[in-house]
Write an enzyme that holds these catalytic residues in place. Structure first.
Site, PDB file in Angstrom:
ATOM      1  CE1 TYR A  21      43.909  68.156  37.589  1.00  0.00           C
ATOM      2  CE2 TYR A  21      41.591  67.840  38.089  1.00  0.00           C
ATOM      3  CZ  TYR A  21      42.908  67.523  38.313  1.00  0.00           C
ATOM      4  OH  TYR A  21      43.236  66.583  39.247  1.00  0.00           O
ATOM      5  CD  GLU A 109      46.405  65.338  38.553  1.00  0.00           C
ATOM      6  OE1 GLU A 109      45.911  66.163  39.340  1.00  0.00           O
ATOM      7  OE2 GLU A 109      47.560  64.885  38.659  1.00  0.00           O
TER       8      GLU A 109
END
Length: 220
Positions: A21, A109
């Site tokens: 991530y 993101e």
């Protein structure tokens, strides 16, 4: 009848060895941008932050100094990358940081940021938000906006410089000021109701602006 628009996206199929991530976002707690990374991706970062907070890396970046080499080293180490993959990850992070600052983004993101079996670092999926206040400066980006993917009521409101968010309730709210709008919504919920929308007309709204959007605001 308007013709049905069908869009088909073709992408390369990838076999991933590991998912990570990565994000860059503005955070009031850091008074600026912060990079958030985790060696485990492909799932909700909120769940990971709750169950395994020690895996989450948070690295504030000074907008004046920019992303520093030691910060890159810390991020790559936290993502448990080495060798060819580590070098590619640094290049990827530099490119994402450059994109964040040059496009007036408020959030980038990437989930997952992945490593392939042959050591490539690939951005597999990303969500990007841009600052509406920079639309005049980022005209090429905002020209790509696909209004068909947005709530038609919110699109109409934006044409009149009104802040509108559609909700699931039955009581329409048209309020002057975001703080008063939030307080009004709280009072409605307190008494068992449910707001149908958030509509802040702002202190400078004209009669024409209010009239234009009140037609599409649910009321009871």
């Amino acid at each position: 009848m308007r013709p049905l628009l069908v869009q088909v996206f073709l992408v390369e199929r990838l076999y991933l060895r590991r998912e990570m991530y990565f994000s860059i976002m503005l955070d009031r707690a850091f008074s600026g941008p912060v990079i958030i990374a985790c060696a485990r991706g492909g799932t909700s970062i909120e769940d990971l932050a709750e169950t395994s907070p020690e895996l989450i890396i948070k690295e504030p970046v000074d907008l004046v100094k920019g992303l520093q080499p030691e910060q890159l080293d810390k991020l790559v180490e936290g993502l448990a990358l080495s060798g060819k993959a580590a070098g590619q990850a640094k290049d990827c992070v530099r490119a994402l940081w450059k994109m964040f600052t040059s496009t007036d983004a408020s959030m980038i993101e990437v989930n997952p940021l992945a490593e392939t079996p042959d050591g490539r670092i690939v951005v597999c999926d990303a969500k990007i938000n841009f600052d509406d206040n920079a639309a005049f400066r980022q005209s090429d980006i905002f020209a790509k906006r696909d209004f068909s993917q947005e709530d038609s009521r919110e699109v109409e409101a934006s044409k009149w410089d009104l802040n509108y968010i559609g909700l699931d309730g039955t009581i329409g709210c048209m309020v002057n000021g975001a703080g008063l709008a939030m307080a009004t919504m709280d009072i409605i919920k307190l008494h068992g109701g449910a707001p149908a929308n958030f509509l802040d007309v702002g202190g400078g709204a004209s009669a024409e602006q209010v009239r234009a959007h009140s037609q599409s605001t649910p009321r009871r």
